[in-house]
Design a protein around this motif. Structure first.
Motif, PDB file in Angstrom:
ATOM      1  N   SER A 275       0.886  -1.371   0.129  1.00  0.00           N
ATOM      2  CA  SER A 275       0.071  -0.205   0.053  1.00  0.00           C
ATOM      3  C   SER A 275       0.836   1.177  -0.086  1.00  0.00           C
ATOM      4  CB  SER A 275      -0.994  -0.129   1.169  1.00  0.00           C
ATOM      5  OG  SER A 275      -0.206  -0.188   2.514  1.00  0.00           O
ATOM      6  N   ALA A 276       0.471   2.194  -0.687  1.00  0.00           N
ATOM      7  CA  ALA A 276       1.014   3.607  -0.833  1.00  0.00           C
ATOM      8  C   ALA A 276      -0.123   4.610  -0.960  1.00  0.00           C
ATOM      9  CB  ALA A 276       1.910   3.644  -2.009  1.00  0.00           C
ATOM     10  N   HIS A 277       0.122   5.470   0.030  1.00  0.00           N
ATOM     11  CA  HIS A 277      -1.079   6.363   0.390  1.00  0.00           C
ATOM     12  C   HIS A 277      -0.710   7.812  -0.544  1.00  0.00           C
ATOM     13  CE1 HIS A 277       1.049   9.619   2.600  1.00  0.00           C
ATOM     14  NE2 HIS A 277       1.684   8.579   3.424  1.00  0.00           N
ATOM     15  N   GLU A 322      -4.293   7.627   3.102  1.00  0.00           N
ATOM     16  CA  GLU A 322      -3.601   6.812   4.246  1.00  0.00           C
ATOM     17  C   GLU A 322      -4.510   6.358   5.323  1.00  0.00           C
ATOM     18  OE1 GLU A 322       0.516   7.697   6.365  1.00  0.00           O
ATOM     19  OE2 GLU A 322      -0.635   9.517   5.925  1.00  0.00           O
ATOM     20  N   ILE A 323      -4.062   4.952   5.692  1.00  0.00           N
ATOM     21  CA  ILE A 323      -4.881   4.272   6.658  1.00  0.00           C
ATOM     22  C   ILE A 323      -6.314   3.960   6.210  1.00  0.00           C
ATOM     23  CG2 ILE A 323      -5.499   4.037   9.102  1.00  0.00           C
ATOM     24  CD1 ILE A 323      -2.921   5.842   9.960  1.00  0.00           C
ATOM     25  N   VAL A 324      -6.988   4.875   6.055  1.00  0.00           N
ATOM     26  CA  VAL A 324      -8.587   4.725   5.494  1.00  0.00           C
ATOM     27  C   VAL A 324      -8.405   3.595   4.401  1.00  0.00           C
ATOM     28  CG1 VAL A 324     -10.538   5.786   4.520  1.00  0.00           C
ATOM     29  CG2 VAL A 324      -9.177   6.891   6.038  1.00  0.00           C
ATOM     30  N   THR A 326      -6.622   1.261   3.424  1.00  0.00           N
ATOM     31  CA  THR A 326      -5.856   0.180   3.720  1.00  0.00           C
ATOM     32  C   THR A 326      -6.651  -0.397   4.987  1.00  0.00           C
ATOM     33  OG1 THR A 326      -3.544   0.884   3.307  1.00  0.00           O
ATOM     34  CG2 THR A 326      -3.763  -1.214   4.721  1.00  0.00           C
ATOM     35  N   ARG A 327      -7.238   0.167   5.776  1.00  0.00           N
ATOM     36  CA  ARG A 327      -8.006  -0.510   6.913  1.00  0.00           C
ATOM     37  C   ARG A 327      -9.443  -0.909   6.025  1.00  0.00           C
ATOM     38  NH1 ARG A 327      -8.576   4.024  10.645  1.00  0.00           N
ATOM     39  NH2 ARG A 327     -10.183   4.714   9.175  1.00  0.00           N
ATOM     40  N   ARG A 328      -9.863  -0.107   5.372  1.00  0.00           N
ATOM     41  CA  ARG A 328     -11.377  -0.515   4.678  1.00  0.00           C
ATOM     42  C   ARG A 328     -10.756  -1.981   3.911  1.00  0.00           C
ATOM     43  NH1 ARG A 328     -12.962   4.319   2.142  1.00  0.00           N
ATOM     44  NH2 ARG A 328     -11.550   3.887   0.778  1.00  0.00           N
ATOM     45  N   TYR A 329      -9.772  -1.978   3.091  1.00  0.00           N
ATOM     46  CA  TYR A 329      -9.427  -3.136   2.402  1.00  0.00           C
ATOM     47  C   TYR A 329      -9.481  -4.547   3.253  1.00  0.00           C
ATOM     48  CZ  TYR A 329      -7.257  -6.411  -0.787  1.00  0.00           C
ATOM     49  OH  TYR A 329      -6.804  -7.248  -1.444  1.00  0.00           O
ATOM     50  N   ILE A 330      -9.279  -4.183   4.396  1.00  0.00           N
ATOM     51  CA  ILE A 330      -9.176  -5.220   5.361  1.00  0.00           C
ATOM     52  C   ILE A 330     -10.431  -5.701   5.996  1.00  0.00           C
ATOM     53  CG2 ILE A 330      -7.964  -6.108   7.785  1.00  0.00           C
ATOM     54  CD1 ILE A 330      -5.663  -4.515   6.779  1.00  0.00           C
ATOM     55  N   GLN A 331     -11.015  -4.480   6.283  1.00  0.00           N
ATOM     56  CA  GLN A 331     -12.221  -4.695   7.078  1.00  0.00           C
ATOM     57  C   GLN A 331     -13.608  -5.236   6.531  1.00  0.00           C
ATOM     58  OE1 GLN A 331     -12.690  -1.203   9.746  1.00  0.00           O
ATOM     59  NE2 GLN A 331     -11.114  -1.896  11.025  1.00  0.00           N
ATOM     60  N   THR A 428      -0.157   0.136  10.063  1.00  0.00           N
ATOM     61  CA  THR A 428      -0.768   0.104  11.371  1.00  0.00           C
ATOM     62  C   THR A 428      -2.156  -0.837  11.225  1.00  0.00           C
ATOM     63  OG1 THR A 428      -1.772   2.278  11.118  1.00  0.00           O
ATOM     64  CG2 THR A 428       0.312   1.814  12.644  1.00  0.00           C
ATOM     65  N   PRO A 429      -2.950  -0.606  10.063  1.00  0.00           N
ATOM     66  CA  PRO A 429      -4.162  -1.233   9.928  1.00  0.00           C
ATOM     67  C   PRO A 429      -4.003  -2.817  10.055  1.00  0.00           C
ATOM     68  CG  PRO A 429      -4.269   0.566   8.386  1.00  0.00           C
ATOM     69  CD  PRO A 429      -2.760   0.470   9.171  1.00  0.00           C
ATOM     70  N   PHE A 430      -2.935  -3.357   9.383  1.00  0.00           N
ATOM     71  CA  PHE A 430      -2.550  -4.717   9.226  1.00  0.00           C
ATOM     72  C   PHE A 430      -2.214  -5.176  10.565  1.00  0.00           C
ATOM     73  CE2 PHE A 430      -0.725  -3.198   5.017  1.00  0.00           C
ATOM     74  CZ  PHE A 430      -1.677  -3.986   4.003  1.00  0.00           C
ATOM     75  N   LEU A 431      -1.419  -4.372  11.186  1.00  0.00           N
ATOM     76  CA  LEU A 431      -1.245  -4.811  12.756  1.00  0.00           C
ATOM     77  C   LEU A 431      -2.601  -5.009  13.691  1.00  0.00           C
ATOM     78  CD1 LEU A 431       2.166  -3.132  13.179  1.00  0.00           C
ATOM     79  CD2 LEU A 431       1.890  -5.598  12.723  1.00  0.00           C
ATOM     80  N   ASN A 432      -3.222  -3.999  13.418  1.00  0.00           N
ATOM     81  CA  ASN A 432      -4.595  -3.733  14.178  1.00  0.00           C
ATOM     82  C   ASN A 432      -5.233  -5.091  13.963  1.00  0.00           C
ATOM     83  OD1 ASN A 432      -3.745  -1.685  15.418  1.00  0.00           O
ATOM     84  ND2 ASN A 432      -4.913  -0.251  14.020  1.00  0.00           N
TER      85      ASN A 432
END
Length: 572
Positions: A275-277, A322-324, A326-331, A428-432
């Motif tokens: 990922s790259a923001h 950023e973060i948004v 990547t987190r959404r892709y995971i969640q 951080t979204p990965f780690l969370n």
């Protein structure tokens, strides 16, 4: 002496074992050296860094569509409904934004009576606080009032109606507090020491103000060190008025995320995610991440189409907020998330370290160095809170990526370092989500988040080092068979033994200077436990059914770690 000979023999045997991986890795690095085009990556950085990027604004969206063009030219086909089963595919996800977006157009700041502006957008593109409204076309002129740090206590009882305020503090708080007291706008100065503002006197870090609504929104400007000093000097001579002209756009929009997939041949649901923001206005932060990742996606497509690399697992590339994103892709897809085995964020990866002062770093997942930061370990000026033992994330990914980077460094002179976990980017979204996640970045950069972070601070060669190392890691993990996995496990074991030796030496010195022996023994035990558990996670390295050789390599490595720990603890 006998024990030291045994240690050396262990390391020698492990080094020989890892040689089994060397030929495959050497092949990948050779292919990447030939195929990764750092000038193409630099060209993308040039395109992106010209645009002031915030999710939803025109600069952000134009950057997304530039990446799309690169993917199309590389052979990726656009998905029409859901994730496609073709080898090279991409999609652009579009979502209505819950809040408005913003973009700057122009601005200037004058001391009344002086012909030349002390700040102008053309040379200080961060001078307008994010979500500032526009002034009337002719600007606003008013008396300037200095209000210290702009805290509520300092402003208590002050009537600022019709005034423009100036403060030493974050623009968000200064703006909010001053407008409550009637000010028509705010100027603020706030620069971290690592930006060396007294040296780089014209730099401004971007910041923002809160958004209310189109009727009540006012403006806020950020000051450079030079502008702040000039205004203070003018105020010292007597009453001072300033003229401010601001032109911005605030509007409803949609958020774009672009996702590209190189589909795995046999285990497509298992994936390595990059990922790259896109948002943030700098060249290194993060046009360099966008450009490097785009070239990595192009390079991978070329090698897959030529049959040089055949991933068994899927390799995914994400560009977004950023973060948004990547987190959404995971969640958003729990089934997809279960297949994400590794996440790697590229953030500020292109720095010309001779100019910026930054060093290439891998930010590790939480390990004991984030609790006991000693020896060569150190946090960056970004800073990180001390973690607890319960926050540890034992995994082989830390060492595996580092080893690939060190192999690139050994052949090129590239400087590679690590830092304990600090957080704050797309890892951080990965780690969370309890997914192994790492960050490739640079710090401390004197131009971090400032309008001096432009194209001339970017090194094509640095981006190539990062891109090659990141892709070599992904290629190894998405193609690994049992033989490769066993060799990588031996490599991680060697890392563990070397870490134990380092910590043992540090603990010996600590005890000699008065530290409690029990505490030092505990540090070694925690490191030992971390590596034993990290080796256990290596059961998933192979992209086929795990064989006996992999399990034996894990057990052997764990035994060596435990034996070495017991030896060191006994001798402390």
């Amino acid at each position: 002496m006998k024990q030291l000979l045994i240690i050396s023999l262990h390391l020698l045997l492990l080094t020989a074992a890892t040689a089994q991986t060397a030929s495959r890795e050497k092949k990948y690095f050779k292919l990447l050296q030939q195929t990764f085009n750092e000038q193409q990556a630099y060209k993308t950085v040039w395109f992106v860094e010209q645009r002031w990027r915030l999710a939803g604004n025109s600069g952000f969206n134009e950057s997304i569509y530039e990446v799309e063009k690169i993917l199309q030219q590389a052979g990726y086909t656009k998905e029409t409904s859901g994730e496609a089963t073709a080898t090279l595919t991409y999609r652009i996800e579009k979502r209505p934004m819950k809040h408005v977006t913003w973009e700057p157009v122009d601005a200037s700041l004058f001391i009344v009576g002086e012909k030349e502006p002390i700040l102008q957008f053309r040379t200080n593109r961060n001078m307008i606080a994010m979500y500032s409204a526009s002034t009337p076309t002719a600007g606003e002129t008013a008396e300037l009032v200095y209000i210290g740090k702009g805290s509520p206590q300092e402003l208590d009882g002050k009537d600022l109606r019709g005034k423009i305020v100036m403060a030493d503090g974050d623009i968000g708080g200064v703006y909010s507090n001053a407008l409550k007291n009637g000010a028509i706008g705010a100027l603020a100065y706030s620069m971290p020491s690592y930006n060396q503002p007294a040296k780089y006197t014209n730099s401004i870090q971007f910041e923002g103000i809160g958004y209310t609504d189109s009727l009540h929104q006012k403006w806020g400007l950020l000051l450079s060190y030079a502008a702040k000093e000039k205004l203070k000097a003018a105020l010292a001579k007597g009453p001072t008025s300033v003229k401010v002209v601001v032109n911005t756009k605030i509007y409803a929009s949609e958020e774009l995320t672009i996702v590209a997939n190189v589909r795995g041949r046999t285990r497509p649901d298992e994936r390595f995610v990059f990922s790259a923001h896109v948002q943030e206005p700098g060249a290194n932060d993060n046009a360099s991440g966008v450009g490097t990742l785009a070239e990595m996606a192009r390079t991978t497509a070329v090698l897959v189409q030529k049959g040089k690399v055949t991933p068994r697992r899927t390799i995914t590339f994400i560009w977004g907020d950023e973060i948004v994103s990547t987190r959404r892709y995971i969640q958003d897809d729990s089934i997809r998330a279960r297949g994400i085995k590794w996440g790697l964020s590229l953030d500020m990866v292109g720095e010309d370290i001779q100019k910026t002062g930054g060093t290439f770093l891998i930010e590790k997942m939480p390990d004991p160095s984030a609790i006991w930061t000693r020896g060569n370990e150190k946090h960056t000026e970004w800073g990180g809170g001390q973690l607890t033992e319960s926050a540890m994330f034992p995994h082989y990914f830390n060492d595996l990526l580092l080893n690939r980077c060190l192999n690139e460094a050994a052949n090129t002179g590239w400087v590679v370092r690590t830092n304990p976990f600090e957080g704050g980017s797309d890892h951080t979204p990965f780690l969370n989500a309890r997914i192994p996640g790492l960050l490739m970045w640079h710090f401390t950069d004197a131009f971090y988040h400032t309008d001096a972070d432009r194209l001339d601070m970017v090194s094509p060669a640095e981006m190539k080092h990062v891109g090659k190392s990141a892709l070599a890691t992904a290629f190894l993990l998405t193609t690994a068979n049992d033989k490769t996995a066993a060799a990588l496990i031996s490599e991680i074991t060697r890392n563990g033994l070397q870490r134990l030796q380092t910590e043992y030496e540090l603990s010996k010195k600590a005890i000699q200077t008065g530290n409690e022996k029990e505490k030092e023994q505990h540090i070694l035990e925690v490191w030992s436990d971390w590596y034993v558990k990290a080796l256990a996670t290596a059961i998933d390295i192979t992209a086929e059914d795990t064989g006996t050789s992999v399990k034996q390599a894990i057990e052997k490595g764990q035994q060596q770690i435990k034996q070495q720990t017991a030896f060191y603890i006994e001798r402390l």
